[in-house]
Enzyme design. Structure first.
Site, PDB file in Angstrom:
ATOM      1  CB  SER A 145      -0.863   0.013   1.261  1.00  0.00           C
ATOM      2  OG  SER A 145      -1.522   1.257   1.391  1.00  0.00           O
ATOM      3  CE1 TYR A 158      -3.465  -1.986   5.924  1.00  0.00           C
ATOM      4  CE2 TYR A 158      -2.910   0.193   5.071  1.00  0.00           C
ATOM      5  CZ  TYR A 158      -3.344  -1.104   4.852  1.00  0.00           C
ATOM      6  OH  TYR A 158      -3.636  -1.522   3.576  1.00  0.00           O
TER       7      TYR A 158
HETATM    8  N1  LIG Z   1      -8.814  -1.347   0.366  1.00  0.00           N
HETATM    9  C1  LIG Z   1      -7.802  -0.493   0.339  1.00  0.00           C
HETATM   10  O1  LIG Z   1      -7.960   0.749   0.428  1.00  0.00           O
HETATM   11  C2  LIG Z   1      -6.382  -1.007   0.165  1.00  0.00           C
HETATM   12  C3  LIG Z   1      -5.390  -0.090  -0.217  1.00  0.00           C
HETATM   13  C4  LIG Z   1      -4.080  -0.534  -0.353  1.00  0.00           C
HETATM   14  C5  LIG Z   1      -3.778  -1.856  -0.113  1.00  0.00           C
HETATM   15  N2  LIG Z   1      -4.762  -2.725   0.255  1.00  0.00           N
HETATM   16  C6  LIG Z   1      -4.380  -4.103   0.554  1.00  0.00           C
HETATM   17  O2  LIG Z   1      -4.986  -4.973  -0.375  1.00  0.00           O
HETATM   18  C7  LIG Z   1      -5.212  -6.249   0.257  1.00  0.00           C
HETATM   19  C8  LIG Z   1      -6.660  -6.654   0.032  1.00  0.00           C
HETATM   20  O3  LIG Z   1      -7.505  -5.684   0.612  1.00  0.00           O
HETATM   21  P1  LIG Z   1      -9.051  -5.544   0.203  1.00  0.00           P
HETATM   22  O4  LIG Z   1      -9.265  -4.124  -0.116  1.00  0.00           O
HETATM   23  O5  LIG Z   1      -9.425  -6.582  -0.774  1.00  0.00           O
HETATM   24  O6  LIG Z   1      -9.755  -5.766   1.614  1.00  0.00           O
HETATM   25  P2  LIG Z   1     -10.474  -7.068   2.179  1.00  0.00           P
HETATM   26  O7  LIG Z   1     -11.588  -7.465   1.306  1.00  0.00           O
HETATM   27  O8  LIG Z   1     -10.790  -6.752   3.606  1.00  0.00           O
HETATM   28  O9  LIG Z   1      -9.324  -8.180   2.105  1.00  0.00           O
HETATM   29  C9  LIG Z   1      -8.406  -8.448   3.115  1.00  0.00           C
HETATM   30  C10 LIG Z   1      -8.451  -9.937   3.353  1.00  0.00           C
HETATM   31  O10 LIG Z   1      -7.473 -10.336   4.330  1.00  0.00           O
HETATM   32  C11 LIG Z   1      -8.055 -11.384   5.075  1.00  0.00           C
HETATM   33  N3  LIG Z   1      -7.366 -11.607   6.331  1.00  0.00           N
HETATM   34  C12 LIG Z   1      -7.122 -10.712   7.318  1.00  0.00           C
HETATM   35  N4  LIG Z   1      -6.476 -11.325   8.338  1.00  0.00           N
HETATM   36  C13 LIG Z   1      -6.322 -12.633   7.961  1.00  0.00           C
HETATM   37  C14 LIG Z   1      -5.736 -13.761   8.580  1.00  0.00           C
HETATM   38  N5  LIG Z   1      -5.190 -13.684   9.810  1.00  0.00           N
HETATM   39  N6  LIG Z   1      -5.737 -14.933   7.918  1.00  0.00           N
HETATM   40  C15 LIG Z   1      -6.300 -15.043   6.687  1.00  0.00           C
HETATM   41  N7  LIG Z   1      -6.871 -14.005   6.036  1.00  0.00           N
HETATM   42  C16 LIG Z   1      -6.881 -12.815   6.679  1.00  0.00           C
HETATM   43  C17 LIG Z   1      -9.484 -10.912   5.293  1.00  0.00           C
HETATM   44  O11 LIG Z   1     -10.301 -11.993   5.713  1.00  0.00           O
HETATM   45  P3  LIG Z   1     -11.866 -11.775   6.026  1.00  0.00           P
HETATM   46  O12 LIG Z   1     -12.530 -11.685   4.679  1.00  0.00           O
HETATM   47  O13 LIG Z   1     -12.225 -13.002   6.801  1.00  0.00           O
HETATM   48  O14 LIG Z   1     -11.986 -10.500   6.811  1.00  0.00           O
HETATM   49  C18 LIG Z   1      -9.830 -10.364   3.915  1.00  0.00           C
HETATM   50  O15 LIG Z   1     -10.375 -11.373   3.091  1.00  0.00           O
HETATM   51  C19 LIG Z   1      -4.822  -6.063   1.726  1.00  0.00           C
HETATM   52  O16 LIG Z   1      -3.508  -6.522   1.909  1.00  0.00           O
HETATM   53  C20 LIG Z   1      -4.865  -4.561   1.910  1.00  0.00           C
HETATM   54  O17 LIG Z   1      -4.019  -4.133   2.956  1.00  0.00           O
HETATM   55  C21 LIG Z   1      -6.067  -2.343   0.375  1.00  0.00           C
END
Ligand SMILES: NC(=O)c1ccc[n+]([C@@H]2O[C@H](COP(=O)([O-])OP(=O)(O)OC[C@H]3O[C@@H](n4cnc5c(N)ncnc54)[C@H](OP(=O)(O)O)[C@@H]3O)[C@@H](O)[C@H]2O)c1
Length: 251
Positions: free
Chosen positions: A141, A154
């Site tokens: 990120s 974070y």
């Molecule tokens: N959304 C943003 O603004 C953004 C920006 C930059 C980077 N990112 C990064 O992109 C990636 C995906 O994010 P997203 O936007 O798709 O959000 P998301 O839908 O919340 O995806 C994050 C996933 O990580 C899983 N997770 C968290 N802790 C875990 C654990 N201990 N074991 C297994 N799985 C776990 C969550 O599981 P659950 O479904 O069970 O909660 C969720 O499915 C993340 O690394 C995030 O930091 C996101």
């Protein structure tokens, strides 16, 4: 798998991620293993929103359990008949967790954003290097490029994962394995539900397109989404700290 044909099989760490599931709509795959901490919730979701992939397997897996990583990779290897692509989408935002977070809240954020993904990717990289091919995509990120006062827990964990992925990419450079580092800005997904979009906010589709492009590249890449965030953060990182505090504000 070749750079021209792209991957045919994938293991997704954090299989219930919005970004990951959108990405799987854009990469033509034959088989995928989704590793998720709540397999039941993911099964229910996929029943309503099926993936355009012939064979989808779901594995229960918690990124915070280092003893779970190697067995998961072995199962995925067997189910897929070889892992072409690993997409790591594990993370949790903590919704502005900063100075008010307890030590255990801080530990949970460090573990889900850095220690968990990095230990899993350590096992993944060893597996792929031993086979001599494969592609790893790591969701980092821009929050890791310069910590903000509102979410430096974070941000610092993502900075650790980002540095880890860069070092990993260099260490496997001669092995046939590639590591693409994706640095989105604010993405509208379940992670950011209820938050006011940041400037240059983007969509899961835009991140998915960037990932789908990157996996066809023969070299490890660092990709900002949207692209303008690359040069913009080169400037942001050089700002004097009092100026950065004003620019970042409380978001
Ligand atoms: N959304 C943003 O603004 C953004 C920006 C930059 C980077 N990112 C990064 O992109 C990636 C995906 O994010 P997203 O936007 O798709 O959000 P998301 O839908 O919340 O995806 C994050 C996933 O990580 C899983 N997770 C968290 N802790 C875990 C654990 N201990 N074991 C297994 N799985 C776990 C969550 O599981 P659950 O479904 O069970 O909660 C969720 O499915 C993340 O690394 C995030 O930091 C996101």
């Amino acid at each position: 798998m070749t750079a021209a044909t792209g991957p045919r099989t994938a293991l997704v760490l954090g299989g219930n991620s919005d970004i990951a599931l959108t990405t799987l709509q854009q990469i033509p795959l034959d088989r995928v293993v989704l590793a998720a901490r709540d397999a039941t919730a993911l099964r229910t979701r996929l029943a309503a929103e099926p993936l355009p992939i012939g064979q989808v397997s779901i594995e229960s897996w918690d990124a915070l359990d280092p003893s779970a990583h190697e067995p998961l990779i072995e199962r995925a290897h067997d189910v897929l008949g070889g892992i072409d692509l690993v997409l790591c989408a594990v993370g949790s935002l903590g919704h502005g967790a900063g100075i008010t977070a307890s030590p255990s809240d801080a530990a949970a954020l460090f573990e889900s954003n850095f220690t968990g993904p990095a230990t899993a990717l350590t096992a993944v990289a060893q597996h792929l290097v031993a086979r001599g091919y494969g592609t790893i995509v790591v969701l980092s990120s821009v929050a890791g490029l310069r910590a903000r006062r509102s979410n430096y827990l974070y941000g610092s964990a993502k900075a650790g994962l980002d540095a880890f992925a860069q070092g990993l990419a260099d260490s496997v450079a001669e092995s046939g394995v590639r590591v693409h580092l994706i640095r989105p800005g604010f993405v509208t997904s379940k992670m950011t539900t209820g938050l006011k979009p940041a400037p240059f906010a983007t969509s899961t589709q835009a991140v998915a397109t960037a990932i789908a492009d990157a996996v066809l590249s023969p070299r490890s890449r660092i990709v900002h989404v949207p692209r303008v965030l690359g040069p913009m953060f080169a400037v942001m990182r050089a700002l004097p700290r009092p100026v950065w505090r004003r620019v970042a504000g409380t978001r």
